[in-house]
Design an enzyme around this catalytic site. Structure first.
Site, PDB file in Angstrom:
ATOM      1  N   ASP A 124       5.310  -5.039   7.143  1.00  0.00           N
ATOM      2  CA  ASP A 124       4.729  -4.611   5.866  1.00  0.00           C
ATOM      3  C   ASP A 124       4.432  -3.121   5.846  1.00  0.00           C
ATOM      4  O   ASP A 124       4.015  -2.586   4.812  1.00  0.00           O
ATOM      5  CB  ASP A 124       3.462  -5.413   5.550  1.00  0.00           C
ATOM      6  CG  ASP A 124       2.399  -5.259   6.617  1.00  0.00           C
ATOM      7  OD1 ASP A 124       2.656  -5.653   7.769  1.00  0.00           O
ATOM      8  OD2 ASP A 124       1.308  -4.754   6.309  1.00  0.00           O
ATOM      9  N   GLY A 179      -0.730  -8.164   1.017  1.00  0.00           N
ATOM     10  CA  GLY A 179      -0.558  -7.558  -0.292  1.00  0.00           C
ATOM     11  C   GLY A 179      -1.423  -6.324  -0.356  1.00  0.00           C
ATOM     12  O   GLY A 179      -2.099  -5.965   0.617  1.00  0.00           O
ATOM     13  N   ARG A 232       8.325  -2.595   0.509  1.00  0.00           N
ATOM     14  CA  ARG A 232       8.278  -2.779   1.957  1.00  0.00           C
ATOM     15  C   ARG A 232       9.227  -3.909   2.361  1.00  0.00           C
ATOM     16  O   ARG A 232       9.593  -4.754   1.536  1.00  0.00           O
ATOM     17  CB  ARG A 232       6.845  -3.128   2.380  1.00  0.00           C
ATOM     18  CG  ARG A 232       5.769  -2.214   1.812  1.00  0.00           C
ATOM     19  CD  ARG A 232       4.414  -2.909   1.773  1.00  0.00           C
ATOM     20  NE  ARG A 232       3.392  -2.116   1.100  1.00  0.00           N
ATOM     21  CZ  ARG A 232       2.438  -1.437   1.731  1.00  0.00           C
ATOM     22  NH1 ARG A 232       2.365  -1.471   3.055  1.00  0.00           N
ATOM     23  NH2 ARG A 232       1.552  -0.744   1.047  1.00  0.00           N
ATOM     24  N   ARG A 251      -6.295  -2.876  -0.643  1.00  0.00           N
ATOM     25  CA  ARG A 251      -7.217  -1.762  -0.911  1.00  0.00           C
ATOM     26  C   ARG A 251      -6.524  -0.615  -1.636  1.00  0.00           C
ATOM     27  O   ARG A 251      -7.011   0.511  -1.634  1.00  0.00           O
ATOM     28  CB  ARG A 251      -7.842  -1.256   0.389  1.00  0.00           C
ATOM     29  CG  ARG A 251      -6.844  -0.757   1.416  1.00  0.00           C
ATOM     30  CD  ARG A 251      -7.559  -0.118   2.582  1.00  0.00           C
ATOM     31  NE  ARG A 251      -6.638   0.276   3.626  1.00  0.00           N
ATOM     32  CZ  ARG A 251      -6.946   1.114   4.617  1.00  0.00           C
ATOM     33  NH1 ARG A 251      -8.159   1.633   4.666  1.00  0.00           N
ATOM     34  NH2 ARG A 251      -6.070   1.416   5.543  1.00  0.00           N
ATOM     35  N   LYS A 293      -5.120   4.704  -2.950  1.00  0.00           N
ATOM     36  CA  LYS A 293      -5.561   3.970  -1.761  1.00  0.00           C
ATOM     37  C   LYS A 293      -7.079   4.064  -1.624  1.00  0.00           C
ATOM     38  O   LYS A 293      -7.655   5.153  -1.713  1.00  0.00           O
ATOM     39  CB  LYS A 293      -4.885   4.546  -0.518  1.00  0.00           C
ATOM     40  CG  LYS A 293      -5.003   3.671   0.714  1.00  0.00           C
ATOM     41  CD  LYS A 293      -4.013   4.123   1.784  1.00  0.00           C
ATOM     42  CE  LYS A 293      -4.041   3.203   2.992  1.00  0.00           C
ATOM     43  NZ  LYS A 293      -3.039   3.614   4.007  1.00  0.00           N
TER      44      LYS A 293
END
Length: 490
Positions: free
Chosen positions: A255, A93, A186, A96, A116
């Protein structure tokens, strides 16, 4: 008449946040100490209808250094899973990063804003939720490099530095990057609901994606099958462009695969300095799963994982039939890209063999394909142009037969030579983002000098132009470039 906006007045419409909370965790960014602006991307600002004249460095550092929520945003950490190095991991998941929201511009385009390095979330596992300056510079520059080359990609609005440090390869300064993309869904989003047997939510996700990204498929007999087919086709086109330009992603986990086939989640990527089919850019990839030559096969494997996750919505036979199309689609797309790079305006039966023999020769002699194709673009029959091409080959005699075949193919193509050279110069870049260029910019940034980052942004936006002030970046990489070590932390 277009109306430009301030940061505080962006047109947010956060559709993903309206999905049930099983899809995400609501989380606020954790502020960075001493947040300061390193670079601001005016081209990306234009996508958001953002007026650069109404933006200050202080406001960018405040909102995208995590100190205040951006008005209209609803930050959340997306939940997904995925296959990492071929092994399913259920605990993934946004560990960050945070989806701040979606900006709807005047052209009707919807752009995700994703911060991010924003700190810990429920999905951080053992991580600290931070991104370091080194990896943030690399992603910031990569987005612009790929955009300049015409390869679908995520980009970034700004890069924020800080006085905070965290441990990666020693203690390193933290940074935040505001990623801007059409899509943050994704392959792993679908895997999450499939492997947790949440089939109602899986359908809800698929319906959301069709409504947002594939509305033209809504009336199809089975829109989920049609969506998979379209994702497969665009993904084949994407990896064909990677292979034709010598790009190595480095971590092609499911992912890290975008539903809209954008190059996504830059880590230990590289552009080839020398054409090596077995080149591995990620030193953590001990099995060479993500080697340059393996990318088309890995992408197909990832598509099969996505197909597996769609089994509650699409018949297995239909998914398998689509997957069988991938090889032909990819090969045709890659050959088309090479035809463009070789200046061939027609299609002839021997083209695949001509390209294959060239790739074999480049691999045998580890030729710099970027510099070779650029020199080939200037081949005009003069001795100087021919010497420039041959001078890039350690054993020039080995390529002369191929050059004769190539010239015969050009003669059979007909057309004006000057026009052909113009076409080739428009698709064969003089500059690509090499590892040493990244490394020089990172070293300077660690010393508080951000000019090299911004200079590279200028260069990479126009990689096909001459740009004499950056001529040194068109030459042979320095000897020390081969010693650069990239890992998953990159």
């Amino acid at each position: 008449m277009s109306v430009l906006r301030s940061l505080e007045n962006l047109n947010f419409d956060n559709s993903f946040a309206r999905l049930p909370e099983r899809f995400y965790q609501i989380t606020e960014p954790q502020p960075l100490k001493g947040a300061h602006l390193i670079s601001f991307n005016t081209e990306v600002a234009a996508l958001l209808d953002l007026d650069p004249c109404q933006v200050t460095p202080e406001a960018l550092a405040t909102y995208f250094g995590g100190h205040e929520p951006l008005p209209g945003s609803e930050s959340l950490a997306m939940k997904y899973t995925g296959h990492q190095f071929g092994v399913y991991n259920p605990d993934l998941g946004d560990g960050r990063g945070l989806l701040l929201g979606e900006v709807l511009n005047q052209a009707g385009e919807r752009w995700d804003l994703h911060l991010k390095g924003a700190g810990k979330t429920a999905f951080s596992r053992f991580g600290d939720g931070r991104a370091v300056l080194r990896s943030s510079v690399r992603e910031y520059l990569a987005g612009e490099a790929m955009q300049g080359l015409g390869i679908p990609t995520t980009r970034a609005l700004c890069l924020i530095g800080s006085d905070d440090y965290t441990r990666r390869e020693g203690m390193e300064p933290c940074a935040m990057l505001l990623r801007v993309s059409r899509c943050h869904i994704r392959f792993g989003h679908f895997e999450y609901f499939y492997y947790h047997r949440l089939h109602d939510e899986l359908k809800q996700l698929a319906d959301y994606c069709i409504e947002r990204y594939f509305p033209h498929l809504a009336a199809d007999e089975n829109p989920y099958r049609s969506m998979f087919a379209e994702v497969l086709e665009s993904t084949a086109q994407l990896v064909a462009r990677w292979q034709a330009f010598g790009f190595v992603h480095g971590v092609l986990n499911t992912d890290n695969m975008s539903l809209l086939s954008e190059t996504f989640d830059y880590g230990p990527y590289s552009f080839l300095d020398a054409y090596q089919p077995d080149y591995v850019s990620n030193q953590n990839d001990h099995q060479k799963r993500y080697a340059f030559k393996a990318q088309p096969g890995v992408v197909l494997w990832n598509l099969a994982c996505l197909g597996q996750a769609l089994l509650p919505l699409v018949e297995r036979a239909d998914l398998e039939a689509q997957l069988e199309r991938f090889g032909g689609l990819y090969e045709a797309a890659e050959l088309a890209r090479y035809r463009e790079r070789l200046g061939l305006s027609s299609v002839q039966d021997g083209d695949a063999e001509l390209v294959s023999s060239l790739k074999t020769l480049m691999a045998e002699q580890r030729v710099d394909m970027t510099r070779f194709f650029r020199a080939l673009s200037c081949l005009d029959g003069s001795d100087g142009a021919l010497e420039a091409v041959l001078g890039l080959w350690p054993q020039p005699s080995r390529v002369t037969d191929w050059l004769l075949q190539y010239q015969a193919r050009l003669d059979g193509d007909g057309g004006d030579g000057a026009q052909r050279r113009g076409r080739m110069l428009a698709v064969n870049p003089k500059y690509v983002l090499r590892n040493y260029m990244n490394e020089e910019a990172i070293r300077a940034a660690h010393q508080g000098d951000f000019q090299p980052v911004n200079d590279l942004m200028t260069l990479l936006r126009n990689p096909y132009a001459e740009q004499p002030e950056f001529e040194r970046f068109a030459g042979e990489p320095p000897d020390w470039a081969g010693a650069i070590c990239l890992t998953c932390s990159s």
